[in-house]
Enzyme design. Sequence first.
Site, short mmCIF file in Angstrom:
data_model
loop_
_atom_site.label_atom_id
_atom_site.label_comp_id
_atom_site.label_asym_id
_atom_site.label_seq_id
_atom_site.Cartn_x
_atom_site.Cartn_y
_atom_site.Cartn_z
N TRP A 20 0.80 -1.27 -0.04
CA TRP A 20 0.05 -0.12 0.01
C TRP A 20 1.08 1.35 -0.14
O TRP A 20 0.26 2.38 -0.27
CB TRP A 20 -0.99 -0.13 1.16
CG TRP A 20 -1.94 -1.32 1.30
CD1 TRP A 20 -2.20 -2.06 0.31
CD2 TRP A 20 -2.93 -1.29 2.23
NE1 TRP A 20 -2.91 -2.81 0.84
CE2 TRP A 20 -3.72 -2.39 2.09
CE3 TRP A 20 -3.28 -0.71 3.48
CZ2 TRP A 20 -4.79 -3.00 2.56
CZ3 TRP A 20 -4.69 -1.19 4.11
CH2 TRP A 20 -5.07 -2.33 3.81
N LYS A 21 2.14 1.23 0.31
CA LYS A 21 2.96 2.40 0.31
C LYS A 21 2.46 3.30 1.44
O LYS A 21 1.84 2.74 2.42
CB LYS A 21 3.26 2.91 -1.02
CG LYS A 21 3.89 2.04 -2.12
CD LYS A 21 4.46 2.47 -3.36
CE LYS A 21 4.83 1.32 -4.12
NZ LYS A 21 5.41 1.70 -5.07
N GLU A 71 12.26 2.15 -3.00
CA GLU A 71 11.77 3.53 -2.45
C GLU A 71 12.88 3.86 -1.14
O GLU A 71 13.21 4.85 -1.01
CB GLU A 71 10.57 3.76 -2.36
CG GLU A 71 9.62 4.04 -3.65
CD GLU A 71 8.32 3.49 -3.80
OE1 GLU A 71 7.62 3.17 -2.95
OE2 GLU A 71 7.84 3.25 -4.95
N GLY A 107 6.57 4.34 -12.71
CA GLY A 107 6.29 5.78 -12.95
C GLY A 107 7.04 6.27 -14.30
O GLY A 107 7.32 7.55 -13.87
N SER A 142 3.91 -1.88 -11.88
CA SER A 142 2.73 -1.80 -12.60
C SER A 142 1.84 -2.95 -12.91
O SER A 142 1.54 -3.18 -13.88
CB SER A 142 3.09 -0.99 -13.90
OG SER A 142 3.66 0.22 -13.74
N GLY A 178 1.50 -2.75 -6.34
CA GLY A 178 1.51 -1.19 -5.44
C GLY A 178 0.17 -0.70 -5.94
O GLY A 178 -0.71 -0.89 -5.24
N GLY A 179 0.05 0.20 -6.54
CA GLY A 179 -1.28 1.19 -6.84
C GLY A 179 -2.35 0.24 -6.93
O GLY A 179 -3.46 0.77 -6.47
C1 G2H Z 1 6.88 -1.24 -7.45
C2 G2H Z 1 5.49 -1.75 -7.20
C3 G2H Z 1 4.71 -2.26 -5.79
P1 G2H Z 1 3.32 -0.09 -8.77
O1 G2H Z 1 7.05 -0.43 -6.42
O2 G2H Z 1 5.86 -2.30 -4.78
O3 G2H Z 1 4.44 -0.50 -7.41
O4 G2H Z 1 2.63 -1.54 -8.71
O5 G2H Z 1 2.63 0.67 -8.12
O6 G2H Z 1 4.23 -0.08 -10.04
#
Ligand code: G2H
Length: 256
Positions: free
Chosen positions: A11-12, A102, A178, A218, A239-240
């Site tokens: 979830w960051k 991160e 990103g 992603s 993540g997202g």
């Molecule tokens: C990469 C990932 C999950 P996302 O950092 O740790 O994030 O899926 O948002 O790219």
Amino acid sequence: INRRPLMAGNWKMNLNHFEANGLVQKLAASLTEKQLTDVECVVLPPFTDLRSVQTAVDGDKVLIGYGGQDLSPYQSGAYTGDISGAMLAKLGCTYVVVGHSERRQYHHEDDALVNDKVTAALANGLTPILCIGEGLEVREQLRHVPHCCDQLDGALRGLTHEQVTKVVVAYEPVWAIGTGKTATPEDAQEVCGEVRKRLVETFDQTTADQVRILYGGSVKSSNIASIMAQPDVDGALVGGASLDGEEFAKICRFPE
Ligand code: G2H
């Protein structure tokens, strides 16, 4: 080789403890006991949400796992702002993310510190989700495989074969986070396959066969099936897309 797929939602720095409760309830309602047995579903909320997630999961079938996004390499003491592995374990956590890109970037974590954190996680009975991955410059110079293998070696230094089988490795190409550039399933397989080879060389085949290797960067319900079709990819660090209960549930239902 039967490695149970693992979908871990990172979830960051998102969601407060009320929202965390809602998301876990939604996940539990969207997944059957069979689906949660076939695929392991884990959420990795901010520390401030963990107690709320524990309560939400306890009221349920206890089939959704959870863990922290980081831990201190120390057991306790004068380390302002830090959280120990013992504290996470006491809250019912079974996983903890270690060395996310991160953390490496914004908190200057190096391989030696990541190694100490992996060791601390294991000492507290937590499964470390060890993140490795290369940046754009390294990728463009085609040095991504040795770079990731170096990070792996550094993080696993001093561990026994038995301890290594308990580690989950997550390959996350930093250039695919990103930037608009997406890693293909073949890109994911290339590094995940080389990571497993390195585990065979450093430890042995039996050990390497037991280690689950995730891909991260992603991941969405629309691309999870092609990623999971790769022989050395055993799951995803999401993540997202893990912030949306229905979307993350869809990812966990990828075999269907
Ligand atoms: C990469 C990932 C999950 P996302 O950092 O740790 O994030 O899926 O948002 O790219």
